[in-house]
Design an enzyme around this catalytic site. Structure first.
Site, PDB file in Angstrom:
ATOM      1  N   TYR A 134       0.796  -1.157  -0.011  1.00  0.00           N
ATOM      2  CA  TYR A 134       0.063  -0.107  -0.151  1.00  0.00           C
ATOM      3  C   TYR A 134       0.984   1.277  -0.120  1.00  0.00           C
ATOM      4  O   TYR A 134       0.232   2.529   0.148  1.00  0.00           O
ATOM      5  CB  TYR A 134      -0.823  -0.059   1.245  1.00  0.00           C
ATOM      6  CG  TYR A 134      -1.997  -1.060   1.007  1.00  0.00           C
ATOM      7  CD1 TYR A 134      -1.836  -2.252   0.752  1.00  0.00           C
ATOM      8  CD2 TYR A 134      -3.509  -0.646   1.393  1.00  0.00           C
ATOM      9  CE1 TYR A 134      -2.776  -3.265   0.674  1.00  0.00           C
ATOM     10  CE2 TYR A 134      -4.620  -1.593   1.110  1.00  0.00           C
ATOM     11  CZ  TYR A 134      -4.238  -2.893   0.878  1.00  0.00           C
ATOM     12  OH  TYR A 134      -5.099  -3.800   0.647  1.00  0.00           O
ATOM     13  N   LYS A 139       3.636 -15.040   4.626  1.00  0.00           N
ATOM     14  CA  LYS A 139       3.799 -15.682   3.484  1.00  0.00           C
ATOM     15  C   LYS A 139       5.540 -15.826   3.230  1.00  0.00           C
ATOM     16  O   LYS A 139       6.014 -15.306   2.343  1.00  0.00           O
ATOM     17  CB  LYS A 139       3.238 -15.166   2.302  1.00  0.00           C
ATOM     18  CG  LYS A 139       3.216 -16.056   0.923  1.00  0.00           C
ATOM     19  CD  LYS A 139       2.261 -17.289   1.118  1.00  0.00           C
ATOM     20  CE  LYS A 139       2.312 -18.163  -0.197  1.00  0.00           C
ATOM     21  NZ  LYS A 139       1.437 -19.235  -0.159  1.00  0.00           N
ATOM     22  N   ASP A 151      -2.316 -18.389   3.212  1.00  0.00           N
ATOM     23  CA  ASP A 151      -3.653 -19.122   2.567  1.00  0.00           C
ATOM     24  C   ASP A 151      -3.970 -20.351   3.476  1.00  0.00           C
ATOM     25  O   ASP A 151      -5.425 -20.472   3.617  1.00  0.00           O
ATOM     26  CB  ASP A 151      -2.810 -19.694   1.338  1.00  0.00           C
ATOM     27  CG  ASP A 151      -1.441 -20.108   1.554  1.00  0.00           C
ATOM     28  OD1 ASP A 151      -0.736 -19.863   2.437  1.00  0.00           O
ATOM     29  OD2 ASP A 151      -0.720 -20.827   0.447  1.00  0.00           O
ATOM     30  N   ASP A 179      -5.956  -6.378   5.410  1.00  0.00           N
ATOM     31  CA  ASP A 179      -7.118  -5.870   4.694  1.00  0.00           C
ATOM     32  C   ASP A 179      -7.980  -7.174   3.924  1.00  0.00           C
ATOM     33  O   ASP A 179      -9.220  -7.086   4.387  1.00  0.00           O
ATOM     34  CB  ASP A 179      -6.741  -5.144   3.374  1.00  0.00           C
ATOM     35  CG  ASP A 179      -7.556  -4.291   2.679  1.00  0.00           C
ATOM     36  OD1 ASP A 179      -8.701  -4.280   3.067  1.00  0.00           O
ATOM     37  OD2 ASP A 179      -7.391  -3.423   1.604  1.00  0.00           O
ATOM     38  N   ASP A 191     -11.862  -8.318   5.944  1.00  0.00           N
ATOM     39  CA  ASP A 191     -13.093  -8.501   5.089  1.00  0.00           C
ATOM     40  C   ASP A 191     -13.689 -10.205   5.446  1.00  0.00           C
ATOM     41  O   ASP A 191     -15.031 -10.227   5.621  1.00  0.00           O
ATOM     42  CB  ASP A 191     -13.243  -8.354   3.649  1.00  0.00           C
ATOM     43  CG  ASP A 191     -13.379  -6.831   3.311  1.00  0.00           C
ATOM     44  OD1 ASP A 191     -13.054  -6.008   4.194  1.00  0.00           O
ATOM     45  OD2 ASP A 191     -14.199  -6.408   2.433  1.00  0.00           O
TER      46      ASP A 191
END
Ligand code: NAD
Length: 352
Positions: free
Chosen positions: A126, A173, A206, A230, A234
Site C-alpha cells: 500500500y 507468506k 493461505d 485488509d 473482510d
C-alpha cells in the site's frame, strides 16, 4: 457538564453520510458531550475542493487528535489515490484494529466468533510505489521495515495483554517472500519473547484463510501486514453477519481515526438501506479510546438489545428497517436506560 470532546467528522461518500449521521445520533444519546467538526473528503470533495483530501481535513484531525469517518470512494485502476491510505500515512495511524464478534439475532454460519484482527497500516504493497518497467511489465514495491513491524507487533501484544486475550497469531507468506515477510516474522518473534504471558504462534496466510473458514474459534488475535490484514478482515466480517457489522479503529501516537471496515456501498447509497451498526460500534471503540468505558458499554448493550429483539433490522440482517430507524431504536434504548439492564451477556469487543 464537562468540556466536549472535539471530533473531526468525515461523512465521506456513498452511504457514508447516512451511517455517519446514525452514529452521531447514537453517540449523542450517551450524553457524553461531543463537538463535531464536519470535514469533506473522498470523491464528493473533489468538485468543491479540487482534491479528495483537502488540507484542512488533516489539520482538523491533527488538532482534535480524534476522527470518526465514513467510507470514501477510491476509483479502481485510475484516478485519485485512496483517501484512507493517505490519512493513515500522513497521520501515521500505524495500527488498524478490527474486533470481530458474533452478535445476538444476526444470522451467520458461525456462532460465538470472538477474534481481533490487528493490521499494519502504513506500508507493504500500500506504499503506492508502482511503475511501468517497460510496456507490458509493471513493478509494485512491497515495503516492509523493521521499525513498522516491531511497532505493530508490540501493539498486538499490548492490546492482547490489556484485553485479557490469550494468543497472538502472526500471519505471513515468508516461505515465498523470504526477505519481506521473513523480516516481518522475525520482528513478531522478537516481540513475542518480551511477552511471556501471551501465547504466540504463526501461520501461512493461505492456510490461515482455510483454517479461519473451518474453525474461526481456534484464533484469538491475528497479526498481519497491510494487504493480508485488509483481505482477512473482510473475510472475518463474513463470520458475524457481513460488512455492516464490522467496526474498526486506526490508531497512531498523535491521533486516532475510527471507521467501519466497509466501503461506500454505491449500490445502496442514498436509499436509507445501509446498516449503521459497523460505524456505531466503531464509535464505541472511540469511547473506549477516550476512557469512556461505561458509555461504550451502554451503546454495545443497546445494539445487542435491538438485534436480539429483531424488530428493527436493516435489509442485510434480514429485516426491512431503514438506517435511520435502527439508529433511532438504538439511541432510544440508550436514552431510556433499558439497555443497561438488558441481560445480554459479556461486553462486545472487549473482555476487560
Ligand atoms: P463495499 O464495502 O462498499 O460494499 C461491498 C458490499 O457490501 C456491497 O454489496 C454493499 O452494499 C455491502 N455493504 C457494505 N457496507 C454495508 C452496510 N453498512 N450495510 C449494508 N450493506 C453494506 O465495498 P466495494 O463495493 O468493494 O467498494 C465500494 C467503494 O468503497 C470503493 O470505491 C472502495 O474503494 C471504497 N472503500 C472504502 C473504504 C473506506 O473508506 N474505509 C473501505 C473499503 C472500500
Amino acid at each position: 457538564m464537562s468540556r466536549p470532546y472535539k471530533v473531526t467528522l468525515i461523512p465521506g461518500d456513498g452511504i457514508g453520510p447516512e451511517v455517519a449521521a446514525a452514529a452521531v445520533r447514537v453517540l449523542t444519546a450517551t450524553g457524553i458531550p461531543f463537538e463535531w467538526e464536519t470535514q469533506p473528503a473522498g470523491a464528493s470533495a473533489i468538485g468543491e475542493h479540487g482534491t479528495a483530501l483537502p488540507p484542512q481535513v488533516l489539520e482538523s484531525v491533527r488538532r482534535n487528535k480524534l476522527a470518526l469517518k465514513g467510507p470514501t470512494e477510491t476509483p479502481v485502476g485510475t484516478g485519485h489515490r485512496s483517501v484512507n491510505v493517505e490519512l493513515r500515512k500522513q497521520l501515521d495511524l500505524y495500527a488498524n484494529l478490527r474486533p470481530v464478534q458474533s452478535l445476538p439475532g444476526v444470522k451467520s454460519r458461525y456462532e460465538a466468533v470472538d477474534l481481533v484482527v490487528v493490521r499494519e497500516n502504513t506500508e507493504d504493497l500500500y506504499s503506492g510505489l508502482e511503475h511501468v518497467v517497460v510496456p507490458g511489465v509493471v513493478e509494485s514495491l512491497k515495503i516492509i521495515t523493521e521499525k513498522a513491524s516491531l511497532r505493530i507487533a508490540r501493539f498486538a501484544f499490548d492490546y492482547s495483554r490489556a484485553h485479557a486475550r490469550q494468543k497472538v497469531t502472526a500471519v505471513h507468506k515468508a516461505n515465498i517472500m523470504k526477505l519481506s515477510d521473513g523480516l516481518f516474522l522475525d520482528c513478531c518473534r522478537r516481540v513475542a519473547k518480551e511477552y511471556a504471558d501471551v501465547a504466540y504462534d504463526e501461520i501461512i496466510v493461505d492456510n490461515a484463510c482455510m483454517q479461519l473458514v473451518l474453525e474461526p474459534s481456534r484464533f484469538d488475535v491475528l497479526l498481519l501486514e497491510n494487504l493480508y490484514g485488509d483481505i482477512v478482515s473482510d473475510l472475518c466480517a463474513g463470520f458475524v453477519g457481513g460488512l455492516g457489522m464490522a467496526p474498526g479503529a486506526n490508531i497512531g501516537v498523535a491521533a486516532a481515526l475510527f471507521e467501519a471496515v466497509h466501503g461506500s456501498a454505491p449500490d445502496i447509497a442514498g436509499k436509507n438501506l445501509a446498516n449503521p451498526i459497523a460505524l456505531i460500534l466503531s464509535g464505541t471503540l472511540m469511547l473506549d479510546h477516550l476512557g469512556e468505558h461505561p458509555a461504550a458499554e451502554r451503546v454495545r448493550r443497546a445494539v445487542r438489545a435491538v438485534l436480539a429483539e429483531g424488530k428493527k433490522l436493516t435489509r442485510d440482517l434480514g429485516g426491512t428497517a431503514g438506517t435511520t430507524e435502527i439508529a433511532e431504536a438504538i439511541a432510544s434504548s440508550i436514552e431510556q436506560g433499558g439497555a443497561a439492564a438488558h441481560p445480554l451477556g459479556p461486553p462486545l469487543a472487549s473482555r476487560e
